[in-house]
Write a protein that holds these residues in place. Structure first.
Motif, short mmCIF file in Angstrom:
data_model
loop_
_atom_site.label_atom_id
_atom_site.label_comp_id
_atom_site.label_asym_id
_atom_site.label_seq_id
_atom_site.Cartn_x
_atom_site.Cartn_y
_atom_site.Cartn_z
N ASP A 69 -28.27 19.01 -56.13
CA ASP A 69 -28.80 18.82 -57.49
C ASP A 69 -28.56 20.05 -58.35
OD1 ASP A 69 -29.66 16.29 -56.82
OD2 ASP A 69 -31.76 16.90 -56.50
N ARG A 70 -28.75 21.24 -57.78
CA ARG A 70 -28.55 22.48 -58.54
C ARG A 70 -27.11 22.59 -59.01
NH1 ARG A 70 -26.49 27.13 -58.53
NH2 ARG A 70 -25.59 27.01 -56.46
N ARG A 71 -26.17 22.29 -58.14
CA ARG A 71 -24.75 22.39 -58.50
C ARG A 71 -24.35 21.32 -59.51
NH1 ARG A 71 -21.44 24.16 -53.06
NH2 ARG A 71 -22.86 25.80 -52.42
N ARG A 72 -24.87 20.11 -59.35
CA ARG A 72 -24.56 19.06 -60.33
C ARG A 72 -25.10 19.43 -61.71
NH1 ARG A 72 -25.71 14.27 -56.26
NH2 ARG A 72 -23.58 13.90 -55.58
N ASN A 73 -26.33 19.94 -61.76
CA ASN A 73 -26.91 20.35 -63.03
C ASN A 73 -26.13 21.50 -63.66
OD1 ASN A 73 -28.92 18.42 -62.89
ND2 ASN A 73 -30.38 19.80 -61.90
N SER A 74 -25.69 22.45 -62.84
CA SER A 74 -24.90 23.58 -63.33
C SER A 74 -23.57 23.09 -63.91
CB SER A 74 -24.64 24.58 -62.20
OG SER A 74 -23.83 25.63 -62.63
N ALA A 75 -22.91 22.17 -63.21
CA ALA A 75 -21.63 21.63 -63.69
C ALA A 75 -21.83 20.85 -64.99
CB ALA A 75 -21.00 20.74 -62.63
N GLN A 76 -22.93 20.08 -65.08
CA GLN A 76 -23.21 19.32 -66.30
C GLN A 76 -23.45 20.26 -67.47
OE1 GLN A 76 -23.03 15.93 -66.72
NE2 GLN A 76 -23.28 16.41 -68.87
N THR A 77 -24.18 21.35 -67.23
CA THR A 77 -24.44 22.34 -68.29
C THR A 77 -23.15 22.97 -68.77
OG1 THR A 77 -26.65 22.77 -67.42
CG2 THR A 77 -25.67 24.48 -68.82
N GLU A 78 -22.26 23.32 -67.83
CA GLU A 78 -20.97 23.90 -68.20
C GLU A 78 -20.15 22.92 -69.03
OE1 GLU A 78 -18.71 25.70 -65.01
OE2 GLU A 78 -20.57 26.33 -64.02
N LEU A 79 -20.15 21.64 -68.64
CA LEU A 79 -19.39 20.63 -69.37
C LEU A 79 -19.95 20.45 -70.79
CD1 LEU A 79 -17.13 18.54 -69.36
CD2 LEU A 79 -18.76 16.91 -68.40
N LEU A 80 -21.26 20.43 -70.92
CA LEU A 80 -21.88 20.30 -72.24
C LEU A 80 -21.53 21.50 -73.13
CD1 LEU A 80 -25.38 18.86 -71.28
CD2 LEU A 80 -23.49 17.65 -72.40
N THR A 81 -21.49 22.69 -72.53
CA THR A 81 -21.13 23.90 -73.27
C THR A 81 -19.68 23.81 -73.75
OG1 THR A 81 -22.71 25.23 -72.03
CG2 THR A 81 -20.94 26.42 -73.13
N LEU A 82 -18.78 23.37 -72.87
CA LEU A 82 -17.37 23.20 -73.26
C LEU A 82 -17.22 22.16 -74.36
CD1 LEU A 82 -15.58 23.26 -69.79
CD2 LEU A 82 -15.41 24.99 -71.59
N ASN A 83 -17.93 21.05 -74.24
CA ASN A 83 -17.86 19.99 -75.25
C ASN A 83 -18.35 20.48 -76.60
OD1 ASN A 83 -16.69 18.04 -73.64
ND2 ASN A 83 -18.63 17.20 -72.98
N ALA A 84 -19.38 21.30 -76.61
CA ALA A 84 -19.93 21.82 -77.87
C ALA A 84 -18.93 22.71 -78.59
CB ALA A 84 -21.22 22.58 -77.59
N LYS A 85 -18.05 23.38 -77.85
CA LYS A 85 -17.07 24.30 -78.42
C LYS A 85 -15.76 23.61 -78.79
CE LYS A 85 -18.80 28.24 -75.81
NZ LYS A 85 -18.48 29.22 -74.76
#
Length: 93
Positions: A69-85
């Motif tokens: 769960d921790r790794r999935r959440n971390s990957a999702q956060t990274e993807l959201l950050t990339l999408n925002a940029k």
């Protein structure tokens, strides 16, 4: 691969893919190996983090749901950050 907490005798592998009776797992050093699906805990699926604890000649292997769960959440956060940029919108993986 995300850095996990280090404990003596404990290693983590990630199920990268499953085809038939074989599973491709990512090792701590980032390399992959093909393992028999029967070598993994029952119910293991793609993306699961497997905790392997070797203690005194005994091996305990289980799905580490918290680390998964921790790794999935971390990957999702990274993807959201990339999408925002991204000027063109969402990035699809």
């Amino acid at each position: 691969m995300a850095k996990q907490h280090e404990e003596p005798g404990i290693r983590y592998v990630t199920v990268d893919g499953i085809e038939g009776k074989m599973a491709r797992v990512e090792l701590p050093d980032g390399t992959t190996e093909d393992w028999r699906l029967t070598a993994l805990p029952k119910g293991a699926k793609e993306g699961d983090v497997i905790r392997i604890n070797v203690k005194g000649g005994d091996t305990e292997i289980e799905i580490d749901h918290g680390e998964t769960d921790r790794r999935r959440n971390s990957a999702q956060t990274e993807l959201l950050t990339l999408n925002a940029k991204s000027p063109q919108g969402d990035i699809d993986l």
